[in-house]
Write a protein that holds these residues in place. Structure first.
Motif: not given
Length: 594
Positions: A172-180, A197-200, A561-562
């Motif tokens: 809810s916080l870390v993944t959305p913040a990184v991709v955006e 989850a985010t590298r691609d 990505s996952i």
């Protein structure tokens, strides 16, 4: 004899009963009028049935309006229909109220409207426009339970997050913040989930660097970073030595005032000597195993004579004293003996010399690249190197900001210090925190509990960090009553009306105001998943609904990505979407109850 009736935050049951009775009365009247009108039409009596309720009731009472023959059967059918509707309505209302979370009910007493104006999208967009940021308006915090509006932290706000295990901080916080994030990103972790989850998604914006010296994500060492490249003077050498000292021991480990201080000074001097002489960092440990080797002192003799004398003083001290100093410094630098770690921090040799790229923090911050710094807890961990790399990147961004218009980065950089107390124990972080927001360096420090922060920064340091953050978010899962009591006070109180009825020769009713906590300690400890309490500068505490990546605009890209990188992608995605379905079901129940 007296009795007391109290109104609770969610209202009293009498309101629901009254609503049911009103609806039942209206339904009964509509049924009676409908039966009377329809029966006269079917029987062709030609009687005029008044539409006005008053005239209709008056005609029935006076007997001027009689029942038609078919009214009996129609009345029975209408009675059954009204009864079914009333019973079903009462059941649904009762069911919804029964499932209504006390936490969500408390949202009406928390921040909304102007109380959270600093968190609105309009405010974030205005700040982004002023700063010249065209991408995302800010870091999404969640959706207000009270109003349904999405709340944002602007590109000037720094975050602290306290979230117990399995509370959804990553989704809810870390993944959305990184991709955006619109610019460069540096993020730390002790797990591979954020990387997978985010590298691609991040690779579409720039180069992806995964620093994985302990094999957390099983990433091969296709590049390397020289920690000594950070050491440009004696001050930087001491900072790097401090990272080694802080990250090499448990928070609860006992320290020795003399030997720890002397060992830190020795290690800082040897790091400086290796950097000045352009040696690999492994030479530092080699010198630590040879207390009488004066090479490092000789290297520093011309440029840093005082530090050279310090080294000679340690080398020439009595044997037991020298053994204690060198032994302490060896413990601080013990990770340099780990053969798995060394390829990540030493120059490549042979064929690797031409294929393994060197990482340059100063070049990194000028692009929209991403670096993931991973480490595990326990013996031989690389946490001190994760800290050193993270600090090197952030300070490189600060140097760039100083040379940029208005003293801040043109495009903000995001730093997500996930599991900060375990893998990124940056001792000076509380003192520096507020400064980075003005530089366009947006930090989000994520901890599992308040006590984790105390272990790293002491009680006063943790309070400083908590206060320096513009946005503090609590996602639940913490059982520390002291922290929860303080948080409950910050959330605030509300006035509750209490009615007392005294019966005797005369019946009297008295009303009084009673001040109660909006969210008490037990409610904060048991905060349901998908809910968070947000404290922002200049705003009242507000209750938000988490916004997991599965429901966001990047869901398809993150899922892909996952699937491409997570060895257990099927179960990971299944868990994610089961969690999302559970949160959405709870939200629907809340909306029905409202």
């Amino acid at each position: 004899m007296s009795s007391t009736r109290k109104t609770s935050p969610g209202g009293d049951a009498g309101g629901a009963v009254l609503l049911i009775l009103v609806l039942a009365g209206l339904g009964l009247y509509a049924a009676v009028w409908g039966v009377m009108s329809l029966s006269h039409q079917l029987d062709g009596t030609g009687a005029d049935v008044p539409v006005n309720p008053i005239e209709f009731v008056a005609a029935l009472t006076a007997g001027s309006l009689a029942w038609a023959p078919s009214a009996l059967m129609l009345g029975i059918a209408a009675t059954v229909l009204v009864a079914v509707v009333v019973i079903d309505g009462a059941f649904l209302i009762g069911r919804a109220r029964g499932k209504r979370s006390r936490v969500d009910v408390a949202a009406r007493h928390m921040g909304r409207g102007r109380d959270v104006e600093g968190l609105t999208k309009q405010n974030a967009v205005a700040i982004a426009k002023r700063l010249g940021v065209d991408a995302a308006p800010g870091v999404v915090v969640g959706k207000s339970v009270a109003t349904g509006a999405t709340l944002y932290g602007s590109w000037e706000d720094l975050h602290v997050v306290i979230a117990g295990p399995r509370t959804g901080k990553t989704t809810s916080l870390v993944t959305p913040a990184v991709v955006e994030a619109p610019g460069a990103v540096v993020t730390t972790s002790n797990k591979r989930d954020v990387v997978d989850a985010t590298r691609d998604v991040r690779a579409k914006r720039g180069q992806v660097w995964v620093f994985d010296p302990q094999g957390v994500a099983e990433e091969p060492a296709t590049w390397w970073w020289d920690p000594l490249s950070y050491v440009t003077d004696d001050e930087k050498a001491r900072t790097l030595a401090t990272h080694f000292a802080t990250g090499s021991r448990d928070a609860s480990a006992k320290t020795d005032a003399y030997f720890d201080g002397a060992g830190l000074v020795l290690l800082a001097g040897l790091l400086l000597a290796a950097a000045v002489d352009r040696r690999p960092i492994t030479d530092v440990y080699r010198w630590l195993t040879r207390p009488t080797d004066e090479t490092a002192a000789d290297v520093l003799r011309e440029r840093y004579p005082v530090i050279s004398d310090q080294l000679l003083g340690a080398m020439q001290s009595p044997e037991k004293q020298r053994g204690g100093i060198y032994g302490t410094a060896q413990q601080m630098a013990a990770c340099l003996t780990n053969s798995r770690i060394l390829p990540w921090v030493t120059p490549p040799e042979g064929a690797d010399k031409w294929t393994r790229q060197a990482f340059d923090p100063h070049a990194f911050v000028q692009h929209t690249d991403t670096v993931y710094a991973l480490s595990k807890e326990g013996a031989g961990n690389a946490g001190l190197l994760v800290t050193a790399l993270t600090v090197a990147v952030i300070e490189a961004a600060e140097d760039l900001a100083k040379r940029s218009p208005n003293g801040r980065l043109v495009t903000p950089m995001l730093g997500v210090l996930d599991e900060a107390a375990n893998v990124c124990r940056w001792r000076d972080l509380p003192s520096l925190y507020s400064h980075y927001g003005s530089r366009g360096i947006i930090l989000m420090t994520v901890l599992q509990s308040w006590s984790q922060g105390v272990d790293v920064w002491t009680e006063s340091g943790m309070k400083k960090l908590w206060s320096a953050a513009n946005i503090a978010t609590y996602l639940g899962g913490v059982k520390e009553t002291g922290f929860l009591e303080d948080l409950s006070k910050l959330v605030g109180s509300y006035d509750r009306v209490t009615s007392s009825v005294t019966s005797g020769q005369r019946t009297s009713v008295s009303r009084s105001l009673q001040r109660d906590r909006i969210l008490d300690v037990d409610e904060l400890s048991a905060l349901p998943r998908g809910r968070a309490v947000v404290l922002a500068s200049g705003s009242r505490a507000t209750l938000v609904r988490s916004l997991p990546w599965m429901a966001g605009q990047h869901a398809d890209a993150i899922r892909a990505s996952i699937q491409a990188h997570d060895p257990h992608s099927a179960s990971t995605l299944e868990d994610a979407y089961v969690s999302l379905a559970s949160m959405q079901a709870a939200d629907r129940e809340q909306q029905e109850a409202a």
